[in-house]
Design a protein around this motif. Structure first.
Motif, mmCIF file in Angstrom:
data_model
loop_
_atom_site.group_PDB
_atom_site.id
_atom_site.type_symbol
_atom_site.label_atom_id
_atom_site.label_comp_id
_atom_site.label_asym_id
_atom_site.label_seq_id
_atom_site.Cartn_x
_atom_site.Cartn_y
_atom_site.Cartn_z
ATOM 1 N N VAL A 181 4.444 16.530 0.657
ATOM 2 C CA VAL A 181 3.307 15.799 0.078
ATOM 3 C C VAL A 181 2.882 16.520 -1.208
ATOM 4 C CG1 VAL A 181 0.935 15.013 0.456
ATOM 5 C CG2 VAL A 181 2.559 15.064 2.373
ATOM 6 N N PHE A 192 -3.553 13.256 3.802
ATOM 7 C CA PHE A 192 -4.230 12.069 4.292
ATOM 8 C C PHE A 192 -3.400 11.541 5.469
ATOM 9 C CE2 PHE A 192 -5.146 7.393 3.809
ATOM 10 C CZ PHE A 192 -6.398 7.467 4.365
ATOM 11 N N ALA A 210 -2.428 -1.669 -3.196
ATOM 12 C CA ALA A 210 -1.037 -1.810 -3.635
ATOM 13 C C ALA A 210 -0.331 -0.467 -3.480
ATOM 14 C CB ALA A 210 -0.956 -2.272 -5.086
ATOM 15 N N ILE A 216 5.631 4.433 2.439
ATOM 16 C CA ILE A 216 6.282 5.494 3.225
ATOM 17 C C ILE A 216 6.951 4.896 4.464
ATOM 18 C CG2 ILE A 216 5.950 7.730 4.384
ATOM 19 C CD1 ILE A 216 3.304 7.986 2.746
ATOM 20 N N LYS A 218 -6.843 6.210 -6.989
ATOM 21 C CA LYS A 218 -5.722 7.092 -7.368
ATOM 22 C C LYS A 218 -5.598 7.150 -8.897
ATOM 23 C CE LYS A 218 -4.952 7.760 -3.075
ATOM 24 N NZ LYS A 218 -3.933 7.744 -2.067
ATOM 25 N N ALA A 228 -2.280 8.949 6.489
ATOM 26 C CA ALA A 228 -1.283 7.886 6.269
ATOM 27 C C ALA A 228 0.152 8.409 6.284
ATOM 28 C CB ALA A 228 -1.561 7.194 4.941
ATOM 29 N N THR A 229 0.375 9.610 5.750
ATOM 30 C CA THR A 229 1.722 10.191 5.734
ATOM 31 C C THR A 229 2.290 10.232 7.151
ATOM 32 O OG1 THR A 229 0.783 11.738 4.098
ATOM 33 C CG2 THR A 229 3.052 12.138 4.817
ATOM 34 N N SER A 288 0.855 -1.198 0.000
ATOM 35 C CA SER A 288 0.000 0.000 0.000
ATOM 36 C C SER A 288 0.885 1.241 0.000
ATOM 37 C CB SER A 288 -0.899 0.027 1.246
ATOM 38 O OG SER A 288 -0.125 0.286 2.407
ATOM 39 N N CYS A 306 1.791 9.881 -3.418
ATOM 40 C CA CYS A 306 0.608 9.010 -3.490
ATOM 41 C C CYS A 306 -0.524 9.612 -4.325
ATOM 42 C CB CYS A 306 0.104 8.690 -2.088
ATOM 43 S SG CYS A 306 1.196 7.554 -1.213
ATOM 44 N N GLN A 307 -0.473 10.928 -4.576
ATOM 45 C CA GLN A 307 -1.490 11.578 -5.417
ATOM 46 C C GLN A 307 -0.854 12.150 -6.684
ATOM 47 O OE1 GLN A 307 -3.841 14.398 -3.157
ATOM 48 N NE2 GLN A 307 -4.268 12.908 -1.537
ATOM 49 N N TYR A 315 -4.005 2.626 -4.616
ATOM 50 C CA TYR A 315 -5.394 2.459 -4.167
ATOM 51 C C TYR A 315 -6.297 2.683 -5.383
ATOM 52 C CZ TYR A 315 -9.687 3.456 -1.597
ATOM 53 O OH TYR A 315 -10.972 3.446 -1.135
ATOM 54 N N SER A 318 0.842 5.341 -3.884
ATOM 55 C CA SER A 318 -0.286 4.473 -3.561
ATOM 56 C C SER A 318 -0.956 4.078 -4.862
ATOM 57 C CB SER A 318 -1.293 5.227 -2.695
ATOM 58 O OG SER A 318 -2.532 4.531 -2.656
ATOM 59 N N TYR A 346 -8.956 17.623 2.987
ATOM 60 C CA TYR A 346 -9.534 16.763 4.000
ATOM 61 C C TYR A 346 -10.179 17.657 5.039
ATOM 62 C CZ TYR A 346 -6.790 13.372 1.533
ATOM 63 O OH TYR A 346 -6.298 12.597 0.531
HETATM 64 C C1 LIG Z 1 -3.643 7.577 -0.576
HETATM 65 C C2 LIG Z 1 -2.595 8.289 0.167
HETATM 66 C C3 LIG Z 1 -1.717 7.631 1.046
HETATM 67 C C4 LIG Z 1 -1.872 6.199 1.472
HETATM 68 O O1 LIG Z 1 -1.963 5.261 0.480
HETATM 69 P P1 LIG Z 1 -2.719 3.876 0.733
HETATM 70 O O2 LIG Z 1 -2.423 3.075 -0.489
HETATM 71 O O3 LIG Z 1 -4.172 4.171 0.898
HETATM 72 O O4 LIG Z 1 -2.135 3.241 1.956
HETATM 73 C C5 LIG Z 1 -0.683 8.378 1.614
HETATM 74 N N1 LIG Z 1 -0.545 9.691 1.367
HETATM 75 C C6 LIG Z 1 -1.401 10.354 0.561
HETATM 76 C C7 LIG Z 1 -1.161 11.815 0.312
HETATM 77 C C8 LIG Z 1 -2.456 9.683 -0.054
HETATM 78 O O5 LIG Z 1 -3.302 10.362 -0.834
#
Ligand SMILES: *Cc1c(COP(=O)(O)O)cnc(C)c1O
Length: 373
Positions: free
Chosen positions: A131, A86, A194, A64, A186, A88-89, A59, A159-160, A183, A181, A311
């Motif tokens: 980011v 998001f 993945a 990261i 994306k 996750a960072t 993922s 990831c974006q 996802y 990402s 967000y």
């Molecule tokens: C989607 C996303 C992630 C995390 O990716 P996942 O595949 O959902 O784990 C991390 N950072 C940003 C900025 C994202 O948009």
């Protein structure tokens, strides 16, 4: 007229035969975890990202996390990133035991403000994670200059930003590592979960490959403590098919962004995204800012138009990060964006009449409530 936020089905239908053939190959080879289909995609994605290596992982979050671990970052270390991302960072920083430190963003690009970066650096700082929000890269030249002066690693959260560029250089190719990402939603989305890491660094690539597979480079010989973050063979095959179309899909998004700009020209109370001179913007999200977001989104919904918020709560104000003790007012630009931002429908297959309809509804709403209030 119905305008969905995203339409994964029409994209699937446009490539369904190729996808089904690719999936059948994986089934026949029973190469389900890692393996040749993942390796082929890794080679293609490394070339696409102008990097020597790409490593497929489970993922974007794990991408990261693994990059930080491979750089030896852990307990006692600080990692600088932004609060308007998001979560996750920031989770990835916490997962490796390090402490996140926030820097506010620039109001034009919504990405890390390099002018505020140096102030956040302490003797414990080890890395910076800019980011590339919404598909536009952060201002990498000043960020890299500061990182080099202070001997810090830079990990790009891309990831974006699959295919986004900064002065002609692709997302992920400027820092020590770039994390992606895949996802499903994306710009390059798998048919499941993945992610991937890209890098020029041979040693770092070898380490991440070990860490994603329980710290082994030879079966049952575990040189370090890793995790299971291997990419699925099915996802590798699907991503290999879709990667060929990514540049044209990104161009489609840019065309749609241009249509929004044309149809919303002169609507002053709606702040449109700015494409900076340095950027190839790939419009993962088309975010505008308005004063009265709730009424604005209701007006869209009444006319069949979906919208989202990316967000609504910045990470420093999330319950999970309450322990950091950052109050409202700590990062005013990120907080303002969280209060005002609305994401309009954006995907390559979006039709001009859908964009026109969306713009008409917005213009009517603004006329009814001038100043957007
Ligand atoms: C989607 C996303 C992630 C995390 O990716 P996942 O595949 O959902 O784990 C991390 N950072 C940003 C900025 C994202 O948009």
């Amino acid at each position: 007229m119905n305008v969905p936020f995203l339409d994964l089905k029409s994209q699937y239908q446009s490539i369904s035969e190729e996808i089904e053939t690719a999936i059948r190959h994986v089934l026949n080879a029973t190469a389900f975890s890692g393996g040749p289909f993942v390796e082929r995609f890794e080679d293609q994605f490394a070339a696409f990202s102008q990097c020597r290596h790409a490593i497929g992982v489970g993922s974007g979050t794990e991408a990261i996390w693994l990059a930080l671990m491979a750089l030896g970052i852990g307990r006692g270390d600080e990692v600088i990133t932004v609060p308007n991302t998001f979560i996750a960072t920031v989770e990835a920083i916490s997962l490796c035991g390090a402490t996140p430190v926030f820097v506010d963003v620039d109001e034009r690009s919504y990405t890390m403000d390099p002018a505020q970066l140096e102030r956040a650096i302490t003797p414990r700082t080890k890395a910076i994670i800019p980011v590339h929000l919404y598909g536009q890269m952060a201002d990498m030249d000043p960020i890299m200059a500061i990182a080099n002066t202070h001997g810090l690693y830079v990990i790009e959260d891309a990831c974006q930003a699959h295919g986004a560029e900064y002065r002609g250089r692709r997302a992920g190719s400027i820092g020590n590592a770039g994390c992606f990402s895949f996802y499903p939603g994306k710009n390059l989305g798998a048919y499941g979960e993945a992610g991937g890491v890209v890098t020029h660094d041979d040693e770092l690539a070898a380490k991440i490959k070990m860490l994603r597979d329980h710290g082994q480079s030879k079966k049952y010989s575990h040189a370090m403590i890793g995790v299971n973050s291997r990419m699925d063979g099915l996802q590798g095959a699907v991503l290999g098919v879709k990667l060929k179309y990514l540049d044209s899909w990104n161009d489609g998004r840019a065309r749609n962004a241009g249509l929004y700009r044309r149809h919303l020209a002169g609507v002053d109370s709606v702040v449109l995204p700015e494409k900076l001179d340095y950027a190839r913007h790939i419009y993962h999200i088309f975010a505008v800012r308005v004063q009265n977001r709730e009424a604005f989104m209701d007006a869209l919904k009444e006319q069949g138009i979906a919208s989202g918020i990316h967000y609504p709560v910045p990470v420093h104000l999330q319950g999970a990060y309450k322990f950091m003790g950052k109050k409202r007012g700590s990062f005013p630009v990120a907080e303002k964006c969280a209060d005002e931002t609305v994401s309009l429908p954006m995907f390559p297959e979006l039709k001009e009449e859908q964009i026109e309809h969306t713009a008409d509804v917005i213009k009517k709403f603004i006329r009814r409530s001038p100043g957007g209030r």
